[in-house]
Design a protein around this motif. Structure first.
Motif, short mmCIF file in Angstrom:
data_model
loop_
_atom_site.label_atom_id
_atom_site.label_comp_id
_atom_site.label_asym_id
_atom_site.label_seq_id
_atom_site.Cartn_x
_atom_site.Cartn_y
_atom_site.Cartn_z
N SER A 135 -8.38 1.55 5.88
CA SER A 135 -7.50 2.69 5.64
C SER A 135 -7.26 3.40 6.96
O SER A 135 -8.19 3.97 7.55
N SER A 136 -6.02 3.36 7.44
CA SER A 136 -5.70 4.04 8.70
C SER A 136 -5.82 5.55 8.55
O SER A 136 -6.09 6.26 9.51
N ARG A 137 -5.63 6.01 7.32
CA ARG A 137 -5.70 7.45 7.07
C ARG A 137 -7.14 7.95 7.11
O ARG A 137 -7.43 8.99 7.69
N LEU A 138 -8.05 7.21 6.46
CA LEU A 138 -9.43 7.66 6.35
C LEU A 138 -10.36 7.05 7.39
O LEU A 138 -11.51 7.46 7.51
N LYS A 139 -9.85 6.04 8.12
CA LYS A 139 -10.68 5.30 9.06
C LYS A 139 -11.90 4.70 8.36
O LYS A 139 -13.00 4.66 8.89
N ASP A 148 -2.19 -5.50 -3.12
CA ASP A 148 -1.49 -5.22 -1.86
C ASP A 148 -2.36 -4.47 -0.86
O ASP A 148 -2.39 -4.81 0.31
N GLY A 149 -3.05 -3.42 -1.32
CA GLY A 149 -3.82 -2.66 -0.35
C GLY A 149 -5.12 -2.10 -0.87
O GLY A 149 -6.15 -2.18 -0.20
N TYR A 150 -5.10 -1.55 -2.08
CA TYR A 150 -6.27 -0.86 -2.60
C TYR A 150 -6.63 -1.39 -3.99
O TYR A 150 -5.79 -1.99 -4.67
N PRO A 151 -7.88 -1.15 -4.43
CA PRO A 151 -8.33 -1.76 -5.69
C PRO A 151 -7.64 -1.24 -6.94
O PRO A 151 -7.51 -1.98 -7.91
N TYR A 152 -7.24 0.04 -6.95
CA TYR A 152 -6.69 0.63 -8.17
C TYR A 152 -5.45 1.46 -7.86
O TYR A 152 -5.38 2.14 -6.83
#
Length: 264
Positions: A135-139, A148-152
């Motif tokens: 996560s570029s936002r949360l590092k 695509d990117g996240y589990p849920y």
């Protein structure tokens, strides 16, 4: 928050970009719900296949029963065991993330190739940690499935109601392929959820979900339409990203059910 928020619908999508399955309950795991996007189709160059380029994929319908997954396309059906796979490891990319997968079996790959009209393979991600997403936002780095990117993905009911009020042709929540649909009081308030519990599971909100042209693919017939992306872009465009729903992660494993209250 004083309102009662509860789970209205639960969905999994066993094979990435194929139709989903509505459930009354599901087991949450770090990578996503059990059997959610643990499989996907890849082409002859080991590139992932999605509805973005192949809208017909929305017309393949999975079901799970007795440890097996059956796929129906038109009047044809193919079945394979949830546990079966070949041994050779294949390295694929899911967007910018590298993932290790294995082919399910040659027969199922051939079946999909015949119906899609080109050579492809059905592959499976075997273990937690076989794909990591940063996560570029949360590092932070998350162990994820082939989503695509996240589990849920979670969507509030009022977000869809608000959108439908602006559309001439109403749509269903299936356009957005959520995992969890919750009853809400206001449009898009799910974007601001922090941490919360549903059933046995603690969840953490990561970020609102940026949407692509895939939401214009009508899951009922696989036809590409102009909506809802055209309308959404007029009031949900943030930093050149059209937002609808929010990406979340689970902080532990457990069961959630339709009707469970969302506890803040």
């Amino acid at each position: 928050m004083s309102a009662i928020y509860s789970v209205k619908e639960i969905y999994i999508y066993p094979i990435k970009s194929l139709a989903g399955i509505s459930l009354e309950s599901a087991k949450a795991e770090e990578m996503g719900f059990e059997n959610d996007r643990r499989w996907m189709l890849i082409d002859a160059e080991n590139q992932m296949l999605t509805q973005r380029e192949h809208r017909i994929m929305s017309q393949f319908y999975p079901q799970i029963s007795n440890g097996k997954i059956s796929i129906t396309f038109q009047d044809q059906k193919q079945e394979f065991s949830i546990s079966e796979h070949l041994e050779n490891v294949i390295e694929v990319n899911v967007w910018d993330d590298k993932s290790e997968v294995v082919e399910v079996n040659l027969e199922t790959s051939k079946w999909f190739s015949q119906h899609l009209g080109f050579q492809c393979k059905l592959v499976k991600i075997l273990k937690n940690g076989a794909r990591k997403h940063e996560s570029s936002r949360l590092k932070e780095t998350f162990n994820v499935s082939l989503a695509d990117g996240y589990p849920y993905l979670m969507i509030g009911s009022k977000s869809l109601d608000f959108l439908n009020d602006k559309l001439d042709e109403k749509i269903t929540i299936k356009r957005f392929r959520p995992n969890i649909v919750v009853s809400t009081e206001n449009p898009h308030e799910e974007d601001d959820f922090k941490t919360f519990a549903i059933g046995e599971v603690q969840f953490k909100n990561i970020k609102p979900c940026g949407r692509c042209v895939m939401v214009n693919n009508d899951p009922e017939n696989g036809r590409l339409k102009k909506e809802p992306l055209k309308t959404l872009s007029k009031y949900r465009n943030v930093d050149n990203s059209v937002l609808f729903g929010t990406n979340i992660v689970s902080l532990n494993s457990g069961i959630i059910r339709v009707g469970d209250e969302v506890i803040f």
